[in-house]
Scaffold this active site. Sequence first.
Site, short mmCIF file in Angstrom:
data_model
loop_
_atom_site.label_atom_id
_atom_site.label_comp_id
_atom_site.label_asym_id
_atom_site.label_seq_id
_atom_site.Cartn_x
_atom_site.Cartn_y
_atom_site.Cartn_z
N ASP A 158 44.41 37.50 104.46
CA ASP A 158 45.71 37.54 105.15
C ASP A 158 45.49 37.61 106.66
O ASP A 158 46.07 38.44 107.34
CB ASP A 158 46.51 38.76 104.64
N LYS A 161 44.95 31.69 109.62
CA LYS A 161 45.10 30.77 108.49
C LYS A 161 43.98 29.74 108.42
O LYS A 161 43.57 29.34 107.33
CB LYS A 161 46.48 30.10 108.53
N ASP A 186 47.74 35.29 101.11
CA ASP A 186 49.13 35.31 101.55
C ASP A 186 49.38 34.12 102.49
O ASP A 186 48.45 33.51 103.02
CB ASP A 186 49.42 36.64 102.27
N ASN A 187 50.65 33.81 102.70
CA ASN A 187 51.09 32.82 103.72
C ASN A 187 50.53 31.42 103.50
O ASN A 187 50.29 30.69 104.46
CB ASN A 187 50.69 33.28 105.14
C1 SAM Z 1 49.32 38.71 108.85
S1 SAM Z 1 48.50 40.00 109.70
C2 SAM Z 1 47.89 40.99 108.35
C3 SAM Z 1 48.97 41.73 107.62
C4 SAM Z 1 48.46 42.79 106.69
N1 SAM Z 1 47.51 42.22 105.74
C5 SAM Z 1 49.61 43.39 105.91
O1 SAM Z 1 50.12 42.72 105.00
O2 SAM Z 1 50.00 44.51 106.22
C6 SAM Z 1 47.04 39.22 110.29
C7 SAM Z 1 46.05 40.14 110.98
O3 SAM Z 1 44.79 39.46 110.96
C8 SAM Z 1 44.11 39.76 112.17
N2 SAM Z 1 43.12 38.68 112.37
C9 SAM Z 1 43.28 37.47 112.94
N3 SAM Z 1 42.16 36.75 112.84
C10 SAM Z 1 41.26 37.52 112.18
C11 SAM Z 1 39.93 37.33 111.73
N4 SAM Z 1 39.27 36.18 111.94
N5 SAM Z 1 39.33 38.34 111.06
C12 SAM Z 1 39.99 39.52 110.82
N6 SAM Z 1 41.25 39.74 111.23
C13 SAM Z 1 41.87 38.76 111.88
C14 SAM Z 1 45.20 39.82 113.21
O4 SAM Z 1 44.78 40.55 114.35
C15 SAM Z 1 46.34 40.47 112.43
O5 SAM Z 1 46.33 41.86 112.62
#
Ligand code: SAM
Length: 241
Positions: A158, A161, A186-187
């Site tokens: 999640d 993408k 997700d998504n």
């Molecule tokens: C959609 S949110 C996650 C929502 C969470 N899973 C929830 O449902 O409560 C996406 C998160 O992924 C983090 N993120 C983005 N790229 C990432 C990566 N390559 N590895 C780990 N985290 C990442 C972002 O900083 C953000 O906090």
Amino acid sequence: MMFGMKRLMTEWQVGDGREARLADYVVERARRGNAADVIRTIDEYGYNESFLINVGDEKGLILDAAVARANAGLILELGTYCGYSALRMAVAAPTARIVSIEFKQANAQIARRILEHAGVSDRVTIVVGTLGDGGATVQALRNSHGFETGSVDMAFIDHAKDAYLPDLQLILDNGWLRHGSLVVADNVKVPGAPEYQAYMREKEGKFWHTVEHETHVEYQSVIKDLVLVSEYLGGPRTASN
Ligand SMILES: C[S@@+](CC[C@H](N)C(=O)[O-])C[C@H]1O[C@@H](n2cnc3c(N)ncnc32)[C@H](O)[C@@H]1O
């Protein structure tokens, strides 16, 4: 919010302080040590105060069911944000250990505050980094968090993408999944992970068995989304095979 969405995909916070305010809201209103009340309070904030990119309550039920089905002892999450899904998984699997990888330090701090208030900090660990950072995070998982061959019962993907498929590949390359492990994504429709969806469709019945759950984007009932629940059937470790 449209400006916020653009910023979200690069900065991973909306930019108006709503994520930090969420932690204050939870600490002020949710009963300390009551994880279910913390989840309810975060959903209340997402519906009534400010939209958040948590998996949310509707898709959260799909996640809860997968966690129960995986009979999970160790769960890997990619993308912590404010800790909502990690908390849901901790409740759905009351003895599981959850290791959640988060790219943004500020989000990790907010999530830690919320998870501590919910009383699950002993079972949920947030590692700041990315699986694709060249080895540091993978090494940390191996050396400090007990990741070894076949040790991961479930992964929840999640995060960015375009990293879904490459990071699944890294998980497979490390041999962390076992026959029957579940991977939930997700998504897949919004914002969309088309390469990941195409991969799972191509490998259906060979290395994976996937159910595509039609659902809605979090905290509203108009925009549709897809959550994929994929069971690993074993086979070649690499996603490209
Ligand atoms: C959609 S949110 C996650 C929502 C969470 N899973 C929830 O449902 O409560 C996406 C998160 O992924 C983090 N993120 C983005 N790229 C990432 C990566 N390559 N590895 C780990 N985290 C990442 C972002 O900083 C953000 O906090």
